[in-house]
Write a protein that holds these residues in place. Structure first.
Motif, PDB file in Angstrom:
ATOM      1  N   LEU A  91       0.825  -1.207   0.000  1.00  0.00           N
ATOM      2  CA  LEU A  91       0.000   0.000   0.000  1.00  0.00           C
ATOM      3  C   LEU A  91       0.860   1.258   0.000  1.00  0.00           C
ATOM      4  N   ARG A  92       1.959   1.231   0.762  1.00  0.00           N
ATOM      5  CA  ARG A  92       2.853   2.404   0.821  1.00  0.00           C
ATOM      6  C   ARG A  92       3.473   2.678  -0.543  1.00  0.00           C
ATOM      7  N   GLU A  93       3.975   1.620  -1.167  1.00  0.00           N
ATOM      8  CA  GLU A  93       4.598   1.795  -2.478  1.00  0.00           C
ATOM      9  C   GLU A  93       3.573   2.248  -3.514  1.00  0.00           C
ATOM     10  N   HIS A  94       2.361   1.729  -3.421  1.00  0.00           N
ATOM     11  CA  HIS A  94       1.298   2.141  -4.352  1.00  0.00           C
ATOM     12  C   HIS A  94       0.955   3.609  -4.159  1.00  0.00           C
ATOM     13  N   ALA A  95       1.071   4.084  -2.906  1.00  0.00           N
ATOM     14  CA  ALA A  95       0.784   5.492  -2.617  1.00  0.00           C
ATOM     15  C   ALA A  95       1.962   6.398  -2.962  1.00  0.00           C
ATOM     16  N   GLY A  96       3.084   5.807  -3.368  1.00  0.00           N
ATOM     17  CA  GLY A  96       4.245   6.606  -3.751  1.00  0.00           C
ATOM     18  C   GLY A  96       4.974   7.231  -2.571  1.00  0.00           C
ATOM     19  N   MET A  97       4.880   6.606  -1.401  1.00  0.00           N
ATOM     20  CA  MET A  97       5.514   7.143  -0.193  1.00  0.00           C
ATOM     21  C   MET A  97       6.729   6.308   0.181  1.00  0.00           C
ATOM     22  N   GLN A 114       9.448   5.001   3.234  1.00  0.00           N
ATOM     23  CA  GLN A 114       9.283   4.631   4.642  1.00  0.00           C
ATOM     24  C   GLN A 114       9.446   5.848   5.538  1.00  0.00           C
ATOM     25  N   ARG A 115      10.368   6.717   5.191  1.00  0.00           N
ATOM     26  CA  ARG A 115      10.575   7.943   5.990  1.00  0.00           C
ATOM     27  C   ARG A 115       9.335   8.825   5.957  1.00  0.00           C
ATOM     28  N   CYS A 117       5.897   8.310  13.780  1.00  0.00           N
ATOM     29  CA  CYS A 117       6.832   7.287  14.248  1.00  0.00           C
ATOM     30  C   CYS A 117       8.076   7.333  13.372  1.00  0.00           C
ATOM     31  N   GLY A 118       9.051   6.499  13.661  1.00  0.00           N
ATOM     32  CA  GLY A 118      10.299   6.537  12.939  1.00  0.00           C
ATOM     33  C   GLY A 118      10.318   5.670  11.695  1.00  0.00           C
ATOM     34  N   ALA A 152      12.627   3.600  10.983  1.00  0.00           N
ATOM     35  CA  ALA A 152      13.062   2.256  11.381  1.00  0.00           C
ATOM     36  C   ALA A 152      11.885   1.384  11.794  1.00  0.00           C
ATOM     37  N   LEU A 153      10.887   1.986  12.451  1.00  0.00           N
ATOM     38  CA  LEU A 153       9.718   1.219  12.862  1.00  0.00           C
ATOM     39  C   LEU A 153       8.926   0.758  11.648  1.00  0.00           C
ATOM     40  N   ILE A 154       8.741   1.647  10.656  1.00  0.00           N
ATOM     41  CA  ILE A 154       8.020   1.268   9.444  1.00  0.00           C
ATOM     42  C   ILE A 154       8.727   0.097   8.765  1.00  0.00           C
ATOM     43  N   SER A 155      10.048   0.174   8.677  1.00  0.00           N
ATOM     44  CA  SER A 155      10.825  -0.892   8.063  1.00  0.00           C
ATOM     45  C   SER A 155      10.649  -2.210   8.810  1.00  0.00           C
ATOM     46  N   ALA A 156      10.721  -2.152  10.144  1.00  0.00           N
ATOM     47  CA  ALA A 156      10.606  -3.372  10.955  1.00  0.00           C
ATOM     48  C   ALA A 156       9.219  -3.986  10.837  1.00  0.00           C
ATOM     49  N   ILE A 157       8.183  -3.151  10.810  1.00  0.00           N
ATOM     50  CA  ILE A 157       6.817  -3.664  10.671  1.00  0.00           C
ATOM     51  C   ILE A 157       6.633  -4.322   9.302  1.00  0.00           C
ATOM     52  N   GLU A 158       7.143  -3.681   8.258  1.00  0.00           N
ATOM     53  CA  GLU A 158       6.994  -4.252   6.917  1.00  0.00           C
ATOM     54  C   GLU A 158       7.738  -5.579   6.779  1.00  0.00           C
ATOM     55  N   ARG A 159       8.813  -5.752   7.531  1.00  0.00           N
ATOM     56  CA  ARG A 159       9.571  -7.006   7.493  1.00  0.00           C
ATOM     57  C   ARG A 159       9.002  -8.056   8.448  1.00  0.00           C
TER      58      ARG A 159
END
Length: 288
Positions: A33-39, A41-42, A50-51, A53-60
């Motif tokens: 969804l994030r990539e589809h929205a063109g956003m 992680q930062r 939030c940070g 790093a948190l977005i990255s950890a959640i996606e993984r």
């Protein structure tokens, strides 16, 4: 003992009850969804308070997305309720996880998870919410009588899972007063101690966290009776948690809570300021 690389690895949701599959699937959905929205992680982290790093950890799939996080991100990514609909499943999974704590600890764990404010005075060790994986493991390994390996791993996973309270929004308020001797003691070895000090620096620089050090040379001290934690659960009055040699106590009486609150105020006044405390930790690490 865990290596420093292992120590800094983000904590992974529990595998024992199958919830890891849920969190892994949610992470993949958020990424798509994030990539589809063109956003990036930062960008999503900034928008969701939030940070990166948190977005990255959640996606993984190595960190658990909190229910309120899912609700916020659903709107930000125009997910049309797909992510928000999973919030109840996450709450249920978290409730199951809390029942893994020992019976005597469950009331505290429940109050901690719901707290809007938490204030701790620590004299023997760094508080569990601030511990690195390797430091926490060392504290369990050193317990007497000895704990078996399965119990150590279970308690370690539960302790790290509790740290997700820092990811809630609105962010709870945290403050900690640590005895200087706690920072000086190389629990788990020098390398583990240094990683733990760096974790304290990171936490102490968060907007909703204040860390203070009580110098050993202070001639007066209002809390020689032992450590304690003041908590304010959401929608409830402040409570106090104490524990001594396996005898926990959750105090709710207003007068007794008032006494601990007053005591904590005096402790904070006698300790180094948050800025002075972080400077001291930096010096202990040999940083300019």
């Amino acid at each position: 003992m865990a290596s420093s690389d292992h120590e800094e690895r983000p904590e992974r949701p529990s595998q024992t009850d199958g919830t890891a599959h849920l969190f892994s699937a949610l992470g993949k959905q958020i990424k798509v969804l994030r990539e589809h929205a063109g956003m990036s992680q930062r960008e999503l982290g900034k928008a969701a308070h939030c940070g990166e790093a948190l977005i990255s950890a959640i996606e993984r799939g190595v960190r658990t997305p909190q229910p309120d996080f899912l609700t916020r991100v659903d709107a930000l990514l125009d997910a049309r309720g797909v992510l928000a609909a999973a919030a109840d499943d996450v709450r249920e999974a978290q409730a199951r996880a809390r029942t893994r704590h020992p019976d005597w600890f469950r009331d505290y764990a429940r109050a901690e998870a719901e707290a809007v404010a938490l204030h701790n005075y620590g004299a023997q060790a760094v508080h569990g919410l601030l511990q690195t994986e390797a430091y926490a493991r060392a504290t369990f390994i050193q317990r007497r009588p000895l704990l078996d390996e399965a119990t150590i791993e279970k308690r370690l996973a539960d302790r790290l899972a509790r740290q997700q309270v820092f990811e809630r929004w609105p962010a709870p308020t945290f403050s900690y007063v640590l005895e200087e001797a706690v920072l000086q003691r190389p629990t788990g070895g020098v390398a583990v101690q240094q990683q733990q000090l760096r974790r304290l620096l990171t936490a102490g620089r968060m907007r909703n966290v204040e860390i203070q050090v009580m110098p050993t040379d202070r001639p007066e001290h209002p809390a020689l009776d032992g450590t304690f934690t003041l908590m304010t659960p959401r929608g409830r009055q402040q409570v106090v948690y104490t524990e001594s040699y396996g005898h926990p106590r959750l105090i709710t009486g207003p007068e007794e809570v008032r006494i601990f609150s007053e005591r904590y105020g005096i402790i904070r006044a006698q300790a180094l300021t948050p800025h002075e405390s972080l400077t001291l930790i930096e010096k202990m690490l040999g940083e300019p």
